[in-house]
Write a protein that holds these residues in place. Structure first.
Motif, short mmCIF file in Angstrom:
data_model
loop_
_atom_site.label_atom_id
_atom_site.label_comp_id
_atom_site.label_asym_id
_atom_site.label_seq_id
_atom_site.Cartn_x
_atom_site.Cartn_y
_atom_site.Cartn_z
N ASP A 226 -4.07 1.92 0.74
CA ASP A 226 -2.69 1.75 1.20
C ASP A 226 -2.65 1.56 2.71
N GLY A 227 -1.89 0.55 3.13
CA GLY A 227 -1.69 0.32 4.55
C GLY A 227 -0.23 0.54 4.91
N LEU A 228 0.04 0.89 6.19
CA LEU A 228 1.40 1.13 6.65
C LEU A 228 1.94 -0.11 7.35
N LEU A 229 3.04 -0.60 6.84
CA LEU A 229 3.77 -1.71 7.47
C LEU A 229 4.99 -1.09 8.16
N HIS A 230 4.88 -0.94 9.49
CA HIS A 230 5.97 -0.29 10.24
C HIS A 230 7.20 -1.19 10.28
N ILE A 231 8.36 -0.55 10.36
CA ILE A 231 9.61 -1.32 10.34
C ILE A 231 9.70 -2.31 11.50
N THR A 232 9.08 -1.97 12.65
CA THR A 232 9.12 -2.87 13.81
C THR A 232 8.22 -4.08 13.64
N ASP A 233 7.33 -4.02 12.65
CA ASP A 233 6.43 -5.14 12.39
C ASP A 233 6.83 -5.94 11.16
N MET A 234 8.02 -5.68 10.63
CA MET A 234 8.48 -6.41 9.45
C MET A 234 9.11 -7.74 9.81
N GLY A 235 9.74 -7.81 10.97
CA GLY A 235 10.38 -9.05 11.39
C GLY A 235 10.70 -9.01 12.87
N TRP A 236 10.91 -10.18 13.44
CA TRP A 236 11.24 -10.24 14.87
C TRP A 236 12.66 -9.75 15.12
N GLU A 237 13.50 -9.79 14.09
CA GLU A 237 14.88 -9.32 14.25
C GLU A 237 14.94 -7.80 14.05
N ARG A 238 16.10 -7.23 14.37
CA ARG A 238 16.33 -5.80 14.23
C ARG A 238 16.64 -5.46 12.77
N LEU A 239 15.95 -4.46 12.22
CA LEU A 239 16.19 -3.98 10.86
C LEU A 239 16.65 -2.53 10.91
N LYS A 240 17.67 -2.22 10.14
CA LYS A 240 18.14 -0.85 10.09
C LYS A 240 17.27 -0.01 9.16
N HIS A 241 16.77 -0.62 8.09
CA HIS A 241 15.94 0.10 7.12
C HIS A 241 15.01 -0.92 6.46
N PRO A 242 13.80 -0.48 6.06
CA PRO A 242 12.87 -1.41 5.40
C PRO A 242 13.45 -2.06 4.15
N SER A 243 14.40 -1.37 3.50
CA SER A 243 14.99 -1.96 2.29
C SER A 243 15.81 -3.20 2.59
N ASP A 244 16.12 -3.44 3.87
CA ASP A 244 16.80 -4.69 4.23
C ASP A 244 15.91 -5.91 4.02
N ARG A 245 14.60 -5.66 3.99
CA ARG A 245 13.65 -6.76 3.87
C ARG A 245 12.79 -6.69 2.59
N LEU A 246 12.44 -5.46 2.15
CA LEU A 246 11.48 -5.31 1.06
C LEU A 246 12.04 -4.46 -0.08
N ARG A 247 11.39 -4.58 -1.24
CA ARG A 247 11.67 -3.75 -2.40
C ARG A 247 10.34 -3.24 -2.97
N VAL A 248 10.40 -2.10 -3.64
CA VAL A 248 9.20 -1.55 -4.27
C VAL A 248 8.69 -2.55 -5.31
N ASP A 249 7.36 -2.72 -5.34
CA ASP A 249 6.65 -3.64 -6.25
C ASP A 249 6.69 -5.09 -5.78
N ASP A 250 7.26 -5.36 -4.62
CA ASP A 250 7.22 -6.72 -4.08
C ASP A 250 5.78 -7.09 -3.74
N GLN A 251 5.41 -8.32 -4.06
CA GLN A 251 4.10 -8.86 -3.67
C GLN A 251 4.27 -9.61 -2.36
N ILE A 252 3.59 -9.17 -1.30
CA ILE A 252 3.75 -9.78 0.02
C ILE A 252 2.39 -10.04 0.66
N GLU A 253 2.39 -10.98 1.60
CA GLU A 253 1.22 -11.23 2.43
C GLU A 253 1.41 -10.55 3.78
N VAL A 254 0.39 -9.85 4.23
CA VAL A 254 0.45 -9.12 5.49
C VAL A 254 -0.79 -9.41 6.31
N MET A 255 -0.65 -9.18 7.62
CA MET A 255 -1.80 -9.35 8.52
C MET A 255 -2.33 -7.97 8.89
#
Length: 629
Positions: A226-255
């Motif tokens: 398991d890796g940690l994807l911090h909320i500040t590294d989810m997008g260049w825009e401001r996010l109030k909560h990770p759920s604004d961008r992701l959902r549990v079981d989502d398949q995503i590509e990360v660096m």
């Protein structure tokens, strides 16, 4: 002997095992005991009961509802297995259970096929207190703490799902099996983690599954790690909560941003897969450009406006309006509002953009000089009072200063609240406009003619005897109020014919006295008075030119003994209209000084000693020792 543990496990009441004659039940089959499984043959179906012949003296009954929905209904001649539960006291018939017989056979099959530590698969059938029931042939218990590596928010999400688990324990006495899905996942991940940590590297792009969301970020399963994807590294825009961008079981590509192999931790990034919008912000939003954005956050000091995803600028509260006094930005903008702004500045290093809303409108101060030239009469509201003057709102957001020295021509005003109050409507005259510093100088006294130009000199000519009231004593004389707002100086040398060391020897504050006007100086706004001349004998004979001319000549030779000075303005606004009383150079030439007086018009008064010019030239001078007694 009745197996009570078995009967209790299979919901057989103890009293049912007590109240029947075992000998009558068993007949010629003494080897079969109550609680055992026996073969039977369906005889007939009567109502909701199925009559089954188990080879005993009495036929047995099986409830029809023990045949599940979708299963073929019982027919006469069908061979079945049933559990011998007891005898019905009312009918004398044997009570049988097909369902309990199936459970016992299933338990026997599972126990014979599996041991503790084996991996089994089953379907989650029900949520109970503390966990789930999983059908692996029989219902086995899966505790909530063993459902996953991280306990899910709601284990009911696993209902009707096929799961693989490890058998933690088998309790044959209680006929209970405990499962763990978590242990199975952990065991599988150990091998995967070792392989992954050996090949993972910073900068790699990997596919993972979002396993859990927290306020600070998301945990992504990379396949054993398991890796940690911090909320500040989810997008260049401001996010109030990770759920604004992701959902549990989502398949995503990360660096892969960072790898700590010793602690087994990996930092992930999502926004790093796209270009940084700040790299082109200076070219895309040059200073002075006008754009439309969306208000995303409102603070006490300003509002943040999103220009595009990842690019936000701050509109400071001071940049929201040219004229309105804004206490909080929410008075102008709310989150979600579309607003037009002008780019004021860019700090690319700090990733900050300064925006302005008022710059999209015309600055009213650009028109103030043309709208309110000096001499314009305006009406406004007193907005604030200070020691040095009053601020008057000429129009919304445009205030002018009414200096305390411009409130009255004659009255000595210590504070503006003596004549004005907050909220009062007043009419003033514009004296000057400083457009660069955004200031307007106003005057109240300028609405009336200066009484020092004609009225006061006409009513208080030299030689006139008037009655006044002593208002103040100083070491050089006394101030006498001739009328409300108008005072003259009675110099110490003019208090008496005799030498006076202190004014208190002759007068006191509040005394009403008669005085003679010696001189009126409109430029300096001062009136010199004399008490001793007011007490000289007056010539009341006809042709009374002499009594008037004599004091006049005396006044001309004596000079000014006192008066009132004007206050200096708070700040210079260029060419002011008020007379500069503080500057001696601005006073008009003294045509009535002793040097220019005409001796032919009035002979010198030899009957009274004449003060020296040095004593009369300044109201603050004190009498000299060589003054004639």
């Amino acid at each position: 002997m009745v197996d009570r543990n078995l009967l209790r496990e299979l919901d057989v009441a103890d009293e049912d095992a007590e109240d029947f004659d075992m000998d009558l039940l068993l007949g010629d089959n003494p080897g079969v005991k109550a609680g055992g499984i026996v073969p039977g043959r369906v005889v007939e179906v009567v109502g909701d009961q199925v009559v089954v012949d188990v080879g005993y003296k009495s036929e047995g009954l099986v409830p029809l509802d023990e045949w599940e929905q979708g299963e073929a209904p019982p027919r006469p001649g069908d061979e079945i297995e049933v559990l011998l539960e007891g005898m019905d006291d009312d009918t004398g018939e044997v009570v049988l259970s097909r369902k309990k017989a199936h459970r016992m056979r299933a338990w026997e099959r599972v126990v014979s096929m599996h041991r503790e530590g084996d991996v089994v698969s089953g379907k989650v059938t029900r949520k109970i207190k503390g966990g789930l029931l999983v059908d692996i042939g029989i219902n086995a218990f899966l505790p909530a703490s063993q459902v996953d590596i991280r306990r899910p928010p709601d284990i009911a999400d696993y209902l009707d799902r096929e799961v693989r688990c490890i058998i933690l324990s088998i309790d044959e006495d209680r006929r209970n099996i405990v499962l763990s899905r978590r242990s199975l996942i952990e065991n599988e991940r150990v091998a995967l983690r070792e392989n992954l940590m050996a090949e993972i590297a910073v900068g790699q792009v990997r596919t993972g599954t979002v396993k859990n969301l927290a306020d600070f970020g998301a945990f992504v399963d990379l396949g054993g790690l398991d890796g940690l994807l911090h909320i500040t590294d989810m997008g260049w825009e401001r996010l109030k909560h990770p759920s604004d961008r992701l959902r549990v079981d989502d398949q995503i590509e990360v660096m892969i941003l960072n790898v700590d192999k010793e602690r087994g931790k990996v930092a992930l990034g999502l926004k790093q897969l796209t270009a940084n919008p700040w790299e082109q912000v200076a070219e895309k939003y040059p200073v002075g450009s006008r754009i439309t954005g969306e208000v995303v956050n409102v603070m006490s000091y300003g509002a943040f406006v999103k220009l595009e995803p990842g690019i936000e600028g701050l509109v400071h509260v001071s940049e929201m309006s040219w004229t309105r006094r804004i206490n909080h930005p929410s008075e102008v903008a709310q989150a979600g509002d579309k607003v037009e702004v002008v780019v004021l500045g860019i700090n690319q290093q700090k990733r900050e953009i300064s925006l302005g809303m008022k710059q999209t409108q015309v600055d009213p101060w650009d028109q103030v000089a043309q709208k309110y030239p000096p001499g314009t009469i305006v009406e406004g509201t007193v907005r604030n009072l200070a020691n040095y003057g009053a601020f008057v709102e000429v129009e919304e957001g445009i205030d002018g200063l009414l200096h305390v020295s411009d409130l009255s021509w004659t009255r000595k005003i210590g504070h503006p609240n003596e004549v004005l109050e907050k909220g009062q409507r007043v009419t003033c005259q514009v004296l000057n406009v400083d457009q660069e510093r955004k200031r307007i100088a106003l005057g109240l006294k300028q609405l009336k003619q200066d009484p020092w130009e004609a009225d006061i000199p006409a009513r208080y000519g030299p030689g006139i005897v008037v009655e006044g009231k002593v208002t103040k004593l100083t070491n050089f004389g006394a101030f006498v109020e001739l009328e409300p707002g108008l005072e003259g100086l009675l110099h110490i040398s003019e208090l008496s014919d005799r030498k006076v060391d202190s004014p208190e020897e002759v007068v006191a504050v509040g005394d009403s006295i008669e005085v003679t006007v010696l001189r009126v100086d409109p430029g300096e706004r001062k009136i010199g008075l004399s008490r001793r001349k007011a007490h000289e004998p007056r010539d009341e004979e006809a042709g009374g030119e002499a009594p008037a001319s004599q004091p006049a000549a005396k006044a001309e030779s004596a000079g000014l003994k006192g008066g009132l000075g004007g206050g200096a303005p708070l700040f210079s606004l260029g060419s002011g209209t008020a007379p500069e009383s503080s500057s001696p150079e601005s006073s008009p030439p003294d045509s009535s000084s002793p040097d220019s007086s005409s001796s032919e018009s009035s002979p010198p008064d030899s009957s009274s000693p004449e003060p020296s010019s040095s004593d009369l030239s300044s109201p603050e001078s004190s009498p000299t020792d060589d003054e004639p007694e």
